[in-house]
Design a protein around this motif. Structure first.
Motif, PDB file in Angstrom:
ATOM      1  N   LEU A  54       5.482  -4.796  -2.605  1.00 33.47           N
ATOM      2  CA  LEU A  54       6.670  -5.625  -2.426  1.00 33.47           C
ATOM      3  C   LEU A  54       6.589  -6.470  -1.162  1.00 33.47           C
ATOM      4  CD1 LEU A  54       9.240  -2.980  -3.618  1.00 33.47           C
ATOM      5  CD2 LEU A  54       8.970  -5.255  -4.627  1.00 33.47           C
ATOM      6  N   ARG A  55       5.934  -5.938  -0.136  1.00 33.84           N
ATOM      7  CA  ARG A  55       5.765  -6.718   1.099  1.00 33.84           C
ATOM      8  C   ARG A  55       4.875  -7.923   0.838  1.00 33.84           C
ATOM      9  NH1 ARG A  55       7.820  -8.805   5.642  1.00 33.84           N
ATOM     10  NH2 ARG A  55       6.333  -8.815   7.389  1.00 33.84           N
ATOM     11  N   SER A  56       3.805  -7.728   0.088  1.00 31.96           N
ATOM     12  CA  SER A  56       2.933  -8.855  -0.254  1.00 31.96           C
ATOM     13  C   SER A  56       3.704  -9.908  -1.040  1.00 31.96           C
ATOM     14  CB  SER A  56       1.734  -8.366  -1.071  1.00 31.96           C
ATOM     15  OG  SER A  56       0.881  -7.560  -0.291  1.00 31.96           O
ATOM     16  N   ALA A  57       4.527  -9.458  -1.993  1.00 32.72           N
ATOM     17  CA  ALA A  57       5.322 -10.393  -2.789  1.00 32.72           C
ATOM     18  C   ALA A  57       6.339 -11.123  -1.919  1.00 32.72           C
ATOM     19  CB  ALA A  57       6.038  -9.641  -3.915  1.00 32.72           C
ATOM     20  N   GLU A  58       6.896 -10.412  -0.941  1.00 31.14           N
ATOM     21  CA  GLU A  58       7.863 -11.020  -0.033  1.00 31.14           C
ATOM     22  C   GLU A  58       7.207 -12.127   0.799  1.00 31.14           C
ATOM     23  OE1 GLU A  58      11.243  -9.365   3.031  1.00 31.14           O
ATOM     24  OE2 GLU A  58       9.227  -8.528   3.224  1.00 31.14           O
ATOM     25  N   ILE A  59       6.003 -11.841   1.336  1.00 29.43           N
ATOM     26  CA  ILE A  59       5.285 -12.847   2.117  1.00 29.43           C
ATOM     27  C   ILE A  59       4.958 -14.056   1.252  1.00 29.43           C
ATOM     28  CG2 ILE A  59       3.171 -13.329   3.409  1.00 29.43           C
ATOM     29  CD1 ILE A  59       5.116 -11.519   4.889  1.00 29.43           C
ATOM     30  N   TYR A  60       4.528 -13.796   0.018  1.00 29.91           N
ATOM     31  CA  TYR A  60       4.218 -14.879  -0.918  1.00 29.91           C
ATOM     32  C   TYR A  60       5.454 -15.734  -1.180  1.00 29.91           C
ATOM     33  CZ  TYR A  60       2.274 -17.052  -5.173  1.00 29.91           C
ATOM     34  OH  TYR A  60       1.822 -17.932  -6.104  1.00 29.91           O
ATOM     35  N   HIS A  61       6.591 -15.064  -1.335  1.00 31.20           N
ATOM     36  CA  HIS A  61       7.859 -15.770  -1.550  1.00 31.20           C
ATOM     37  C   HIS A  61       8.173 -16.674  -0.361  1.00 31.20           C
ATOM     38  CE1 HIS A  61      12.118 -16.349  -2.691  1.00 31.20           C
ATOM     39  NE2 HIS A  61      12.386 -16.111  -1.413  1.00 31.20           N
ATOM     40  N   ILE A  76      -0.991 -22.689  -2.121  1.00 29.46           N
ATOM     41  CA  ILE A  76      -0.649 -21.259  -2.045  1.00 29.46           C
ATOM     42  C   ILE A  76      -0.982 -20.594  -3.373  1.00 29.46           C
ATOM     43  CG2 ILE A  76       1.236 -19.614  -1.684  1.00 29.46           C
ATOM     44  CD1 ILE A  76       2.671 -22.009  -0.235  1.00 29.46           C
ATOM     45  N   SER A  77      -1.589 -19.429  -3.301  1.00 29.45           N
ATOM     46  CA  SER A  77      -1.885 -18.680  -4.519  1.00 29.45           C
ATOM     47  C   SER A  77      -1.844 -17.194  -4.216  1.00 29.45           C
ATOM     48  CB  SER A  77      -3.257 -19.062  -5.077  1.00 29.45           C
ATOM     49  OG  SER A  77      -4.279 -18.728  -4.159  1.00 29.45           O
ATOM     50  N   ALA A  78      -1.722 -16.406  -5.257  1.00 28.70           N
ATOM     51  CA  ALA A  78      -1.683 -14.949  -5.107  1.00 28.70           C
ATOM     52  C   ALA A  78      -2.898 -14.333  -5.781  1.00 28.70           C
ATOM     53  CB  ALA A  78      -0.403 -14.389  -5.727  1.00 28.70           C
ATOM     54  N   ASP A  79      -3.530 -13.411  -5.103  1.00 30.91           N
ATOM     55  CA  ASP A  79      -4.673 -12.680  -5.635  1.00 30.91           C
ATOM     56  C   ASP A  79      -4.211 -11.261  -5.931  1.00 30.91           C
ATOM     57  OD1 ASP A  79      -6.995 -11.235  -6.082  1.00 30.91           O
ATOM     58  OD2 ASP A  79      -8.151 -12.262  -4.541  1.00 30.91           O
ATOM     59  N   VAL A  84      -3.245  -5.464  -4.732  1.00 31.19           N
ATOM     60  CA  VAL A  84      -3.341  -4.058  -5.138  1.00 31.19           C
ATOM     61  C   VAL A  84      -4.284  -3.296  -4.210  1.00 31.19           C
ATOM     62  CG1 VAL A  84      -4.114  -2.502  -6.965  1.00 31.19           C
ATOM     63  CG2 VAL A  84      -2.740  -4.509  -7.540  1.00 31.19           C
ATOM     64  N   LYS A  85      -5.390  -3.926  -3.828  1.00 28.13           N
ATOM     65  CA  LYS A  85      -6.356  -3.282  -2.931  1.00 28.13           C
ATOM     66  C   LYS A  85      -5.706  -2.941  -1.589  1.00 28.13           C
ATOM     67  CE  LYS A  85     -10.909  -3.923  -0.783  1.00 28.13           C
ATOM     68  NZ  LYS A  85     -12.064  -4.854  -0.613  1.00 28.13           N
ATOM     69  N   ARG A  86      -4.897  -3.851  -1.070  1.00 28.66           N
ATOM     70  CA  ARG A  86      -4.181  -3.569   0.176  1.00 28.66           C
ATOM     71  C   ARG A  86      -3.237  -2.381  -0.003  1.00 28.66           C
ATOM     72  NH1 ARG A  86       0.906  -4.660   2.163  1.00 28.66           N
ATOM     73  NH2 ARG A  86       1.012  -4.551   4.438  1.00 28.66           N
ATOM     74  N   SER A  87      -2.519  -2.365  -1.114  1.00 27.10           N
ATOM     75  CA  SER A  87      -1.583  -1.277  -1.397  1.00 27.10           C
ATOM     76  C   SER A  87      -2.296   0.061  -1.453  1.00 27.10           C
ATOM     77  CB  SER A  87      -0.864  -1.553  -2.726  1.00 27.10           C
ATOM     78  OG  SER A  87      -0.115  -0.442  -3.154  1.00 27.10           O
ATOM     79  N   ARG A  88      -3.469   0.084  -2.130  1.00 29.69           N
ATOM     80  CA  ARG A  88      -4.215   1.342  -2.230  1.00 29.69           C
ATOM     81  C   ARG A  88      -4.758   1.765  -0.865  1.00 29.69           C
ATOM     82  NH1 ARG A  88      -1.675   3.460  -5.004  1.00 29.69           N
ATOM     83  NH2 ARG A  88      -3.148   5.181  -4.912  1.00 29.69           N
ATOM     84  N   GLY A  89      -5.090   0.794  -0.028  1.00 26.41           N
ATOM     85  CA  GLY A  89      -5.551   1.108   1.322  1.00 26.41           C
ATOM     86  C   GLY A  89      -4.469   1.759   2.160  1.00 26.41           C
ATOM     87  N   VAL A  90      -3.240   1.265   2.007  1.00 23.93           N
ATOM     88  CA  VAL A  90      -2.102   1.866   2.713  1.00 23.93           C
ATOM     89  C   VAL A  90      -1.909   3.309   2.260  1.00 23.93           C
ATOM     90  CG1 VAL A  90       0.408   1.781   2.969  1.00 23.93           C
ATOM     91  CG2 VAL A  90      -0.934  -0.330   3.136  1.00 23.93           C
ATOM     92  N   ALA A  91      -1.989   3.542   0.947  1.00 25.42           N
ATOM     93  CA  ALA A  91      -1.834   4.893   0.403  1.00 25.42           C
ATOM     94  C   ALA A  91      -2.921   5.818   0.940  1.00 25.42           C
ATOM     95  CB  ALA A  91      -1.863   4.858  -1.123  1.00 25.42           C
ATOM     96  N   LYS A  92      -4.162   5.320   0.995  1.00 27.10           N
ATOM     97  CA  LYS A  92      -5.278   6.133   1.483  1.00 27.10           C
ATOM     98  C   LYS A  92      -5.081   6.514   2.943  1.00 27.10           C
ATOM     99  CE  LYS A  92     -10.317   6.127   2.039  1.00 27.10           C
ATOM    100  NZ  LYS A  92     -11.565   5.338   1.861  1.00 27.10           N
ATOM    101  N   GLN A  93      -4.599   5.571   3.736  1.00 28.71           N
ATOM    102  CA  GLN A  93      -4.363   5.836   5.156  1.00 28.71           C
ATOM    103  C   GLN A  93      -3.336   6.948   5.346  1.00 28.71           C
ATOM    104  OE1 GLN A  93      -3.413   2.323   7.409  1.00 28.71           O
ATOM    105  NE2 GLN A  93      -2.600   3.472   9.149  1.00 28.71           N
ATOM    106  N   LEU A  94      -2.279   6.913   4.556  1.00 26.78           N
ATOM    107  CA  LEU A  94      -1.235   7.929   4.684  1.00 26.78           C
ATOM    108  C   LEU A  94      -1.691   9.274   4.139  1.00 26.78           C
ATOM    109  CD1 LEU A  94       1.773   5.666   3.835  1.00 26.78           C
ATOM    110  CD2 LEU A  94       1.379   6.826   5.994  1.00 26.78           C
TER     111      LEU A  94
END
Length: 470
Positions: A54-61, A76-79, A84-94
């Protein structure tokens, strides 16, 4: 292998691992049993990675609306894969963070499937083979999973649960979201911001139905303005997944059935507790619809057996699970002879709820309707974001804050918000309710300027006809 402990926690989600840490702090020899990943659904597949998306979507918005802030952003474009890779990285860190906390607090971790052999014995089948673990007390914190549609179970291809929606194989073109609770609305908001054509179907007469009616109405208007189609009072009659699309028949509130085709469907119609096949039945544990029945400290009807989190009655929220975990751990320590710990029963009236859509919504306590139904004579204050300098400066002037008071005593009965960062603001009212504050005390509190929190003050003043800036 075998092990003997004061406490074993079955499940390591935000309820389970917090219970284990608190028990270890109180000097109990503690172990945790986890079949998948430390941190449970919340850290790995729920609260945290969803917020990263949601944070990525917010920044894109914001990038798409750079001109509103006197800025320019081109091409501007969204990858989606990178998001998703960033999201999974956050999960792995926690997840790694929880692993560190287990080591720091000397909590034994047994990875594998746990099942009860008796009220104080677990058999754990994992990579190390079969272990038999015993403890004076055991906490069940096995959580829950998404509930499937009986006639169209999730396949991860065209029909998704939240787990599939977090690691999508491709970007949906036309998305149908079934259910408008927190999970459904958050994913609807995310995929809409990312460019999908989104439709939300809700069986009840309004979206986010647990919230105050004014919040629901405001959110529906906001999401509709963003391009999301909202269908309330609607029932899904049929869902047929195909190779490259999903066909749906939806009965509207007018009784008419419409047919549509979608690239993907997210099913967000509630949860099913993970309480089957772990041996609870033979212990005589009382359940209702699969949810373990407990007292306000987490005790089941079986001596030495406790339960917390999403496998017990709701609300099914991570912070509620963590609170229950601390309460249960302290109650167990007290039963084991610790005279310095004084657990407090869970007060469900003071559990906040947050939904991280755009705009955000947050609440605590009674809605206006619930307060009236409970027999209170009430005073209600409502203050809009457009009356707040910080909100205007942020370019976030849509939303409002609503407070509900007992007219006779001044007790704060409930608070309801929609708008930017309200999931952070709500805690002010949560603390106020916990301290049993009154309108007079809130009026006398000094709120810093310029902040969004000033709207909290103004909402209280508005309930008594004293709003200053609107």
């Amino acid at each position: 292998m075998s092990g003997t402990y004061d406490l074993i926690v079955l499940g390591s989600g935000p309820g389970g691992y917090v219970a284990a840490i608190r028990a270890a702090q109180l000097g109990l020899k503690t172990a945790i049993v986890e079949r998948e990943s430390l941190g449970g659904i919340c850290l790995n597949w729920g609260c945290i990675p969803t917020k990263a998306l949601l944070r990525s979507a917010e920044i894109y918005h914001y990038m798409q609306h750079a001109k509103d802030y006197g800025l320019a952003a081109e091409k501007i474009s969204a990858d989606l894969e990178a998001v998703v890779k960033r999201s999974r990285g956050v999960a792995k860190q926690l997840n790694q963070g929880v692993t560190h906390l287990m080591k720091k607090n000397k909590i034994a971790v047994h990875m594998g499937e746990g099942a009860f052999k008796s009220a104080n014995t677990l058999e754990v089948k994992g990579e190390k083979g079969t272990e038999t673990l015993t403890a004076r007390h055991i906490i069940v914190a096995t959580g829950a999973r998404a509930r499937d549609l009986p006639f169209a179970p999730a396949d991860g291809k065209r029909v998704w649960t939240y787990r599939h929606a977090m690691t999508p194989p491709e970007m949906p073109d036309k998305l149908l979201v079934i259910g408008s609770g927190a999970i459904g609305i958050e994913f609807a908001s995310f995929y809409n911001d990312m460019g999908a054509d989104v439709t939300v179907v809700e069986m009840l007469d309004r979206i986010v139905p647990v919230e105050d009616a004014e919040i629901s109405a405001f959110l529906e208007k906001a999401l509709t303005k963003q391009g999301i189609q909202i269908m309330t009072g609607a029932a899904l009659e049929e869902l047929k997944p195909g190779a490259d699309k999903v066909s749906a028949k939806i009965k509207g509130k007018d009784g008419k059935v419409t047919s549509g085709e979608y690239s993907h469907v997210i099913v967000a119609i509630g949860i099913q507790p993970n309480t089957e096949n772990i041996g609870l039945e033979k212990l005589g544990v009382k359940t209702e619809r699969g949810f373990i029945q407990i007292d306000d400290y987490g005790r089941t009807g079986v001596k030495g057996l406790w339960a917390i989190g999403d496998c017990v009655p709701g609300p099914w929220l991570a912070h509620k699970a963590s609170h229950e975990g601390v309460t249960a751990a302290e109650a167990i320590a007290q039963e084991l002879g610790n005279k310095d710990v004084h657990p407090h029963p869970l007060d469900r009236r003071n559990i906040p709820g947050c939904t991280y859509c755009h705009p955000q919504i947050a609440s605590v306590g009674l809605t206006e309707a619930k307060a009236t139904e409970a027999g209170y004579e009430i005073k209600v204050g409502n203050f809009p974001f457009i009356g707040n300098g910080k909100a205007i400066a942020l370019g976030e002037a849509e939303g409002f804050i609503k407070t509900v008071f007992d007219a006779k005593t001044g007790e704060l009965l409930g608070a309801h918000m929609i708008g930017a960062e309200v999931t952070e603001l709500i805690q002010g009212y949560v603390v106020g309710k916990q301290l049993e504050t009154t309108e007079s005390e809130l009026m006398q509190a000094i709120f810093p300027h310029p902040t969004l929190s000033e709207m909290m003050h103004e909402s209280v003043l508005a309930a008594y006809g004293r709003a200053l800036h609107f």
